[in-house]
Enzyme design. Structure first.
Site, PDB file in Angstrom:
ATOM      1  N   ALA A 196       3.230  -1.993  -5.547  1.00  0.00           N
ATOM      2  CA  ALA A 196       4.142  -2.687  -4.629  1.00  0.00           C
ATOM      3  C   ALA A 196       3.643  -4.110  -4.354  1.00  0.00           C
ATOM      4  CB  ALA A 196       4.266  -1.903  -3.325  1.00  0.00           C
ATOM      5  N   ASP A 247      -1.510   9.148  -4.264  1.00  0.00           N
ATOM      6  CA  ASP A 247      -2.870   8.644  -4.137  1.00  0.00           C
ATOM      7  C   ASP A 247      -3.499   8.583  -5.531  1.00  0.00           C
ATOM      8  OD1 ASP A 247      -5.993   9.257  -3.701  1.00  0.00           O
ATOM      9  OD2 ASP A 247      -5.183   8.348  -1.882  1.00  0.00           O
ATOM     10  N   CYS A 249      -7.122 -10.433  -5.799  1.00  0.00           N
ATOM     11  CA  CYS A 249      -6.814 -11.800  -5.375  1.00  0.00           C
ATOM     12  C   CYS A 249      -7.930 -12.282  -4.452  1.00  0.00           C
ATOM     13  CB  CYS A 249      -5.444 -11.884  -4.711  1.00  0.00           C
ATOM     14  SG  CYS A 249      -5.200 -10.726  -3.359  1.00  0.00           S
TER      15      CYS A 249
END
Length: 461
Positions: free
Chosen positions: A110, A159, A229
């Protein structure tokens, strides 16, 4: 205006980068660039924008528009994605054979940037499992992938440890791991407030758990691409070095043009990663590394295994088959008709059986009182045959009114389903019944903002 960063963050960068750290910190106080990646299966007109140099379909915008007011975004013509993360395309192209049918997992997917990129790269025989552990985010992921229109995608809500049920199944696993977010500091000021050395340490531990949990699902010879990131070595090359000490793998170095100024970082056991720095590239902070698995056993399809879905009745199949450009197998899930690839039952059946599925394949129609209601996903799919329904081309304001799910004017004489389009790209459905039109745009997708009196017109593409 210069941004104030946590002292512990600045001090670590000084140790990590030396004099170059101040240049990076200055760059983090500048404006973040805006970039989009077009959908090659939906948009075919040449784009006159600055190209993202490491992406086939990525472009920079001069300024950030109101994307909400562009129907092309809602039609899946492009995805708003940070430029550095588009480098995933180059990593995939250099490490796997895209001419082969591949089973691919995007583990932490997502809202869908990397999944939509992967879906555009894979061939028609491949399968993409796009997973998100948080249910609300999995719904957003499903919406974005539906709008992108790729037909061979499964969206799951699991998960990482659940994937051990599919041992040796995937040819490629992408782990864009949750991280401390240092690379997003200029794009998201809240990331600065949430950062701390303790949180970065917790992120590193969580990333290691994710890697070890999903590792069994990668087949021997398969490729794992790991990205974050952040600039933190403990979350980046340090974690892949740690993984190399727990498993049998080999690092996969990339050929990178030095002109791009992507920094190569090394760790023990021949680990090589690639770091994007905002003072060197037109993009945010991003790290990526690819490795190949050298041990384990490959998944084998069971000899006798009942498919978990029931084939659709012949009458319904005969009605929906002409709606698609590709031949498909049709299955019924409750009142929904799904289109899945022909002959892919074993692999698709294993995924549907073992995982918590949000959506699979193309949702073609819903059966209501023996009638078929074409699904929003059908209109947006890249294998939808548009000429099977009357189309209704809209102007900008009309398209936005439709996307707001407003009442629809009556100016068509023919009853039944009409395909709503903007610039020849489908948006969804309306149905004329006698004296009214019903707007079938999904309620949870609708635009909620009020339309301005004067629309700016994005002119992106």
């Amino acid at each position: 205006m210069k941004t104030n960063f946590p002292a512990s963050f600045s001090n670590r960068l000084q140790v990590q980068m030396g004099a170059e750290a101040s240049t990076l910190l200055d760059a983090l106080s500048t404006t973040s660039p805006t970039s989009i990646r077009i959908n090659p299966n939906k948009f075919h007109t040449p784009v006159k924008l600055e190209k993202v140099p490491w992406s086939s379909h990525g472009y920079y915008l001069e300024e950030r528009p109101s994307f909400t007011l562009d129907p092309l975004m809602h039609a899946g013509a492009y995805y708003v994605q940070e430029a550095s993360s588009m480098f995933l395309e180059e990593v995939v192209k250099q490490t796997v054979d895209l001419t082969q049918p591949l089973r691919v997992l995007d583990l932490c997917a997502a809202p869908g940037g990397k999944s939509t990129l992967l879906a555009s790269l894979l061939n028609k025989e491949s399968m993409l499992v796009s997973n998100e552990v948080i249910k609300s985010r999995a719904e957003i992921l499903a919406e974005n992938l539906t709008k992108w229109g790729a037909p061979n995608v499964v969206v799951s809500n699991n998960d990482p440890r659940d994937f051990d049920r599919l041992e040796g199944f995937f040819d490629l696993i992408v782990v864009d791991a949750p991280c401390s977010g240092e690379g997003l500091f200029r794009k998201d000021p809240n990331a600065i407030n949430e950062w701390s050395p303790d949180n970065a340490h917790l992120c590193s531990d969580r990333q290691r758990r994710i890697l070890m949990d999903v590792w069994p699902a990668l087949k021997p010879g398969g490729v794992l691409i790991y990205s974050t990131c952040t600039y933190n070595p403990a979350e980046n090359e340090g974690n892949i070095q740690w993984l190399s000490e727990q498993t049998q793998l080999e690092a996969l170095p990339l050929e990178v043009d030095p002109v791009l100024q992507i920094k190569e970082v090394e760790a023990a056991n021949n680990i090589v990663g690639y770091q994007f720095m905002p003072h060197l590239v037109k993009g945010e902070g991003f790290f990526v590394c690819a490795v190949r698995k050298l041990d384990g056993e490959e998944w084998q399809a069971p000899r006798k295994d009942k498919f978990p879905l029931t084939p659709t009745g012949k009458k319904e199949q005969a009605e929906v088959s002409p709606w698609l450009t590709d031949e498909r197998d049709f299955f019924q899930h409750y009142e929904n008709i799904l289109a899945l690839p022909v002959g892919g039952n074993a692999a698709w059946g294993a995924v549907i059986r073992e995982l918590r599925i949000v959506q699979a394949g193309v949702l073609v129609a819903e059966i209501k009182k023996k009638n078929l209601v074409p699904a929003p996903a059908l209109a947006l799919s890249t294998i939808f045959r548009k000429d099977t329904f009357p189309t209704w081309e809209l102007e900008l304001r009309q398209a936005l009114q439709y996307l707001r799910k407003e009442e629809w004017p009556i100016d068509r004489e023919k009853d039944g389903w009409h395909l709503i389009c903007y610039e020849q790209l489908p948006l969804g459905w309306v149905k004329r019944i006698a004296t009214r039109f019903n707007n079938y745009y999904p309620l949870h997708w609708r635009i909620r903002m009020e339309l301005p009196g004067e629309l700016p017109g994005t002119g992106l593409l």
